[in-house]
Design a protein around this motif. Structure first.
Motif, mmCIF file in Angstrom:
data_model
loop_
_atom_site.group_PDB
_atom_site.id
_atom_site.type_symbol
_atom_site.label_atom_id
_atom_site.label_comp_id
_atom_site.label_asym_id
_atom_site.label_seq_id
_atom_site.Cartn_x
_atom_site.Cartn_y
_atom_site.Cartn_z
ATOM 1 N N PRO A 11 0.811 -1.224 0.000
ATOM 2 C CA PRO A 11 0.000 0.000 0.000
ATOM 3 C C PRO A 11 0.847 1.278 0.000
ATOM 4 C CG PRO A 11 -0.828 -1.557 1.629
ATOM 5 C CD PRO A 11 0.485 -2.081 1.146
ATOM 6 N N VAL A 12 1.985 1.244 0.678
ATOM 7 C CA VAL A 12 2.865 2.422 0.718
ATOM 8 C C VAL A 12 3.459 2.676 -0.659
ATOM 9 C CG1 VAL A 12 4.911 3.443 1.783
ATOM 10 C CG2 VAL A 12 3.367 2.029 3.162
ATOM 11 N N PHE A 13 4.000 1.626 -1.273
ATOM 12 C CA PHE A 13 4.564 1.784 -2.613
ATOM 13 C C PHE A 13 3.500 2.256 -3.598
ATOM 14 C CE2 PHE A 13 7.882 -1.535 -1.359
ATOM 15 C CZ PHE A 13 8.909 -0.603 -1.246
ATOM 16 N N LEU A 14 2.302 1.682 -3.530
ATOM 17 C CA LEU A 14 1.234 2.097 -4.447
ATOM 18 C C LEU A 14 0.876 3.572 -4.266
ATOM 19 C CD1 LEU A 14 -1.107 -1.022 -4.352
ATOM 20 C CD2 LEU A 14 0.250 -0.202 -6.306
ATOM 21 N N HIS A 15 0.752 3.993 -3.017
ATOM 22 C CA HIS A 15 0.419 5.402 -2.759
ATOM 23 C C HIS A 15 1.477 6.326 -3.367
ATOM 24 C CE1 HIS A 15 -0.974 8.998 -0.655
ATOM 25 N NE2 HIS A 15 0.298 9.219 -0.359
ATOM 26 N N TYR A 16 2.742 6.037 -3.092
ATOM 27 C CA TYR A 16 3.800 6.936 -3.547
ATOM 28 C C TYR A 16 4.102 6.796 -5.033
ATOM 29 C CZ TYR A 16 4.326 8.997 0.944
ATOM 30 O OH TYR A 16 4.069 9.715 2.091
ATOM 31 N N LEU A 17 3.786 5.653 -5.639
ATOM 32 C CA LEU A 17 3.885 5.570 -7.104
ATOM 33 C C LEU A 17 2.848 6.487 -7.749
ATOM 34 C CD1 LEU A 17 4.488 1.765 -7.699
ATOM 35 C CD2 LEU A 17 6.082 3.634 -8.236
ATOM 36 N N GLU A 18 1.662 6.565 -7.149
ATOM 37 C CA GLU A 18 0.642 7.507 -7.651
ATOM 38 C C GLU A 18 1.154 8.950 -7.544
ATOM 39 O OE1 GLU A 18 -2.421 7.211 -9.090
ATOM 40 O OE2 GLU A 18 -2.076 5.048 -9.194
ATOM 41 N N GLN A 19 1.806 9.256 -6.434
ATOM 42 C CA GLN A 19 2.361 10.608 -6.262
ATOM 43 C C GLN A 19 3.468 10.848 -7.290
ATOM 44 O OE1 GLN A 19 -0.489 11.133 -4.227
ATOM 45 N NE2 GLN A 19 0.849 12.913 -4.107
#
Length: 168
Positions: A11-19
């Protein structure tokens, strides 16, 4: 309940990939910003974002005992960086939390520069993969900011909010 290493990574990687995608997308009219570097011996902004995308995959797949997916060939330009970010995102959303069951007991053997390391999966994630992901994401952000793109903390984390015109 999802395994702890899944919750601490995917979830952390997904959030920051979106950013990251949002930051790179802001270069649409100024793609040359991605060619800039903070120092001559550092990666370009494009390579920083591409490296962050790489660490999102490199930080998860070894913990579940799988080989890190290879990125498709793409130029190190605006479209290529977005393709890498999208590829990493697409691979991460396919991961089943159950594949992380027992990951805490795994040892991950990997290369850090010229060092060969063996780390327990939790140490690998928290002391190597996640810090490297955030390092490259931060350096990409800094390249764009230094290049004059009007971005701030809210663009980086998607959480902060500041009034128009606010500065420190």
């Amino acid at each position: 309940m999802a395994p702890a290493l899944y919750t601490a990574s995917v979830p952390v990687f997904l959030h920051y990939l979106e950013q990251a995608r949002g930051l790179v997308a802001q270069c649409r009219t100024q793609p040359d910003l991605l060619e800039a570097k903070l120092a001559p011996d550092m990666f370009s902004g494009a390579q920083q974002f591409a490296s962050a995308a790489g660490f999102a995959l490199r930080g998860t797949f070894p913990m579940i005992g799988e080989r890190t997916p290879d990125f498709p060939e793409a130029a190190m330009d605006y479209d290529g960086v977005l393709a890498r970010i999208d590829f990493a995102h697409e691979r991460l959303v396919t991961l089943d939390p159950a594949t992380f069951d027992g990951a805490e007991g795994r040892t991950v053997r990997h290369i850090a520069g010229f060092a060969e390391l063996d780390q327990k999966a939790g140490d690998y994630l928290h002391l190597f993969a996640m810090p490297n992901f955030l390092f490259h994401l931060s350096m990409g952000f800094a390249v764009l900011r230094q290049g004059g793109l009007e971005i701030g903390k809210s663009d980086f984390d998607g959480l902060h909010d500041y009034p128009q015109g606010f500065s420190f």
